[in-house]
Write an enzyme that holds these catalytic residues in place. Structure first.
Site, short mmCIF file in Angstrom:
data_model
loop_
_atom_site.label_atom_id
_atom_site.label_comp_id
_atom_site.label_asym_id
_atom_site.label_seq_id
_atom_site.Cartn_x
_atom_site.Cartn_y
_atom_site.Cartn_z
CG HIS A 87 37.62 39.30 38.59
ND1 HIS A 87 38.00 40.18 37.61
CD2 HIS A 87 38.77 38.78 39.09
CE1 HIS A 87 39.32 40.20 37.52
NE2 HIS A 87 39.83 39.36 38.39
CD GLU A 133 40.03 40.93 41.84
OE1 GLU A 133 40.82 40.50 42.69
OE2 GLU A 133 40.42 41.56 40.81
CD GLU A 134 41.80 43.32 38.34
OE1 GLU A 134 42.54 43.76 39.23
OE2 GLU A 134 42.05 42.26 37.72
CG ASP A 161 41.32 36.63 40.04
OD1 ASP A 161 41.69 36.82 38.87
OD2 ASP A 161 41.23 37.54 40.88
#
Lengths: 279, 279
Positions: A87, A133-134, A161
């Site tokens: 990501h 993603e976060e 990741d």
């Protein structure tokens, strides 16, 4: 709300992160382990404590971002896809070197190695750099929405990741009937010091929507000894990456992706019961 | 002026400190190693860099502080003194646990052990907690000024100012003719895993003025592996102290002080030539 940082380190650098509940009206912060221990001692001793808290974080309106997708087209079955992803976004108090700059480097290197092969593998390699993603895995969800129709063409998916440290094991999540095919792939990783562990991969956040669609997951387990001490903190900087070590990780991802792209048969679909376990 | 922190750690916590030159008009700051490396990369790449620097430090007027002195009076020669010292002040961005809370704990424990002995040693133990080591060793200079007349009564001096980790060796600085007496003292430390290394102690900042007056120095060398990664930074907190390990250090200081206080003869005076080397 104040919580103790998830790190096992004793640095006075708090770790940021997201709350699982959507309680945006409750300001929340993590404090570093030494500070959490201090607060604990004060509370044990005095039963009360006064904390001065300055929170600089603020919620901004949503903004457009994008997944970045690249491919190396397969020589025989270009419509069948092996996906490797990482990501693009990171918490901005550090550089995001291990979360997830390292993953981006690993999957880009996988793409570079595929592109440099004199004979391309049978299937197409698709490298996906996911957005967001976060903050809610919106990029991963959108990828799955856009590609639902061709989900059956995704032979396998792997996500990088977990930093830049060494890959020590490989697991998978797929159709138990295809175990031998997975074992053959795992044997190719043995020269890199990668062990075949078991059949219970833990799908990362960005490939979970693909698992929901039945796509088999390859899980390359990286050494996480340092990971939670560094990620989501000001310490997530490029000096935490060892070029020699991340090269092993990239080699493991590239080898696994090559084996999935080249193998004669595919890995089938993930049975519904297994998909449910990770919902 | 920006300099790279002295630490070998890769935490983004800059180390503070004092400048050797009295250039108060030049604001100076240390930056953490990852930030120094980033700045270096930018300068190599772009030849120029723009740094936003917010310095919160400011110089305040001098204020009164005090050395804190305690004694356990000797049973036979109360006028002869074995001095163990540490310093009370610390850089306030951390707790000052290893610099120099640990040293204060070690010498206070030495005093506590002396006070608890059923038979006091021949000479007096003097525990001195020096003021203002970090900002100019004013406490140590004032102690030497006040006690110049009785400097000859100081049999030996030891300083604890290198954290709370284990003592691994003992050195001394004194009259070479007294080497056998020192060797006898060093032998008592062997059961604690402390090695007699050589005769060239490095006097700490707070005992250097005593060395100038000819007082022999006992130098208990502590493991400094972590020391410069933690000291003078926000990371200097109590969790960096291991109670089991600092107990060994305190035992070593107490044993050395006891041997110096109990030994029949003294260690003589430090020859002028040796004093000069450390000026």
């Amino acid at each position: 709300m104040l919580i103790r940082s998830v790190g096992t380190d004793h640095d006075r650098l708090p770790h940021t992160g997201a709350k699982a509940r959507d309680d945006h009206e409750i300001p929340a912060a993590a404090i570093a382990v030494p500070d959490a221990e201090l607060l604990h001692r004060v509370l044990v001793d005095k039963k009360t404590a006064r904390v001065r808290l300055v929170l600089g974080a603020r919620k901004l309106p949503d903004a457009d971002s994008a997944n970045v997708v690249g491919e190396v087209t397969g020589r025989e079955r270009p419509g069948e896809i092996v996906l490797v992803g990482a990501h693009l976004d990171s918490w901005d108090l550090g550089m995001g070197a291990i979360d997830d700059g390292a993953g981006v480097a690993i999957v880009l290197e996988t793409g570079r190695l595929f592109a440099a092969l004199p004979q391309k593998p049978r299937r197409t390699l698709r490298v996906v750099l996911f957005a967001d993603e976060e903050h809610g895995t919106e990029g991963a969800k959108e990828y799955a929405r856009l590609h639902t129709a061709e989900a059956a063409n995704h032979v396998a998916a792997a996500e990088a990741d977990f930093g830049g440290d060494a890959v020590y094991a490989v697991r998978w999540l797929g159709n138990p009937a295809m175990r031998d095919r997975f074992a053959a792939l795992a044997r190719l990783l043995a020269p890199l010091g990668v062990e075949r562990q078991d059949d219970s991969a833990e799908p990362g956040a960005d490939v979970t929507p693909l698992l929901e669609l039945g796509v088999p997951i390859l899980d390359l387990r990286q050494d996480g000894t340092r990971y939670f001490d560094i990620h989501h903190s000001a310490n997530d900087t490029i000096d935490k990456i060892d070029p020699g070590v991340i090269a092993q990780a990239a080699a493991a991802y590239a080898t696994a992706a090559w084996a999935a792209a080249e193998t004669d048969g595919d890995f089938g679909r993930v049975p519904e019961a297994l998909r449910k376990e990770h919902r």
